[in-house]
Write an enzyme that holds these catalytic residues in place. Structure first.
Site, PDB file in Angstrom:
ATOM      1  N   ILE A   1      -0.183  10.220   8.015  1.00  0.00           N
ATOM      2  CA  ILE A   1      -0.982   9.384   8.842  1.00  0.00           C
ATOM      3  C   ILE A   1      -0.550   7.933   8.565  1.00  0.00           C
ATOM      4  O   ILE A   1       0.023   7.503   7.846  1.00  0.00           O
ATOM      5  CB  ILE A   1      -2.157   9.542   8.818  1.00  0.00           C
TER       6      ILE A   1
ATOM      7  N   GLY B   1      -4.652   2.859   7.541  1.00  0.00           N
ATOM      8  CA  GLY B   1      -5.735   2.491   8.131  1.00  0.00           C
ATOM      9  C   GLY B   1      -5.618   0.910   8.517  1.00  0.00           C
ATOM     10  O   GLY B   1      -6.036   0.419   9.486  1.00  0.00           O
TER      11      GLY B   1
ATOM     12  N   ASP C   1       0.758  -1.440  -0.071  1.00  0.00           N
ATOM     13  CA  ASP C   1      -0.093  -0.003  -0.143  1.00  0.00           C
ATOM     14  C   ASP C   1       0.815   1.099   0.106  1.00  0.00           C
ATOM     15  O   ASP C   1       1.200   1.838   1.153  1.00  0.00           O
ATOM     16  CB  ASP C   1      -0.869  -0.011   1.256  1.00  0.00           C
TER      17      ASP C   1
END
Length: 281
Positions: free
Chosen positions: A208, A211, A188
């Site tokens: 960030i 997820g 990813d």
């Protein structure tokens, strides 16, 4: 601009991956296992010289099609894409090595309206080389910059309720400052998780955590208290991402008997995962 029928039927290529024991170990390390060198139960997932176990959350990265929504012909504003929900249903034990095949398709597209974004639902079937179904993963992607293209306003998936009582179990697990840089090597490679300038354009003060990396940390917590680190004990999990995690923060997973859960960042007391439901044998 999104074209509804085109995106709904977008041809996501089949992915074949030669899984190695090193891949299984790296995934476990990338979601934080091995930080306690004295916990022999974790060693079963990160020491390739042992009878290696595979984390039950690993299907989310196996035969992953990559950041396909960033392709220009999808019409998606990729900078504003956020992972909204994720589910995993396990059908057979995950192998530590061998070929796996992932077939991903778009299963739904919801237009929330101009300025309100859109929801993209997708599903991946993961099979071994013999065709045996190993797992099915489901994903909801929030397209923050793409509402108002004339698509249907529903149906929207219902959420799992979380009890209003105090949790029965709490597990705190730290993340590392560089963890997103490791995790993106699972396939990813969204620059939102590595490039400060891209993060700023998306409205975040710094990159960030993925997820799905947060999911891996939470799945670790669940496996610890509900499955006693038995890889085959987990049957399914689903959750909603409610806020981002910044690498280096501590994730506190709050768990109820019966499998409901949520997670929060300790340092900011912000709920980052909500509406969680897990099924264990």
């Amino acid at each position: 601009m999104i074209e509804y029928e085109r995106l709904l039927n977008y041809p996501i290529p089949e992915v074949r991956q030669r899984l190695t024991r090193r891949d299984a170990v790296f995934y476990a390390l990338s979601v934080g296992l091995g930080q306690d060198p004295m916990d022999r139960r974790q060693l079963d997932y990160v020491d390739a010289d042992r009878v290696l176990r595979v984390l039950p959350s690993m299907p989310v990265v196996l035969a992953h099609p990559g950041f396909w929504v960033a392709h220009p012909d999808t019409g998606v504003d990729a900078v504003k894409v956020v992972h909204g929900e994720q589910s995993i249903t396990l059908h057979a034990p995950l192998p530590a090595e061998g070929e796996v095949i992932g077939r991903t398709r778009v299963t739904g597209l919801v237009d929330k309206g101009e300025g309100k974004g859109a929801l993209l639902y997708s599903e991946k079937e993961l099979r071994d080389a013999g065709g045996r179904l190993l797992a099915v993963t489901g994903s909801t992607t929030f397209l923050r910059g793409d509402g108002g293209f004339g698509g249907p306003p529903g149906p929207v998936k219902p959420v799992n309720p979380v009890p209003e009582t105090e949790p029965d179990m709490v597990v705190d697990l730290p993340t590392r400052p560089e963890q997103a840089l490791y995790y993106r090597l699972n396939g990813d490679d969204n620059p939102l998780h590595a490039d400060p300038e891209v993060a700023a354009r998306a409205g975040f003060p710094r990159p960030i955590l993925h997820g799905l990396c947060t999911l891996g940390v939470v799945a670790h917590a669940l496996l610890r208290v509900l499955g006693d680190y038995e890889a085959g004990a987990m049957r399914s999990l689903s959750l909603r991402f409610s806020a981002p995690v910044f690498p280096g923060e501590t994730i506190r997973t709050e768990i109820w008997r019966g499998g409901a859960f949520r997670a929060r960042v300790v340092e900011r007391d912000v709920v980052v995962v909500n509406n969680g439901a897990a099924v264990f044998a």
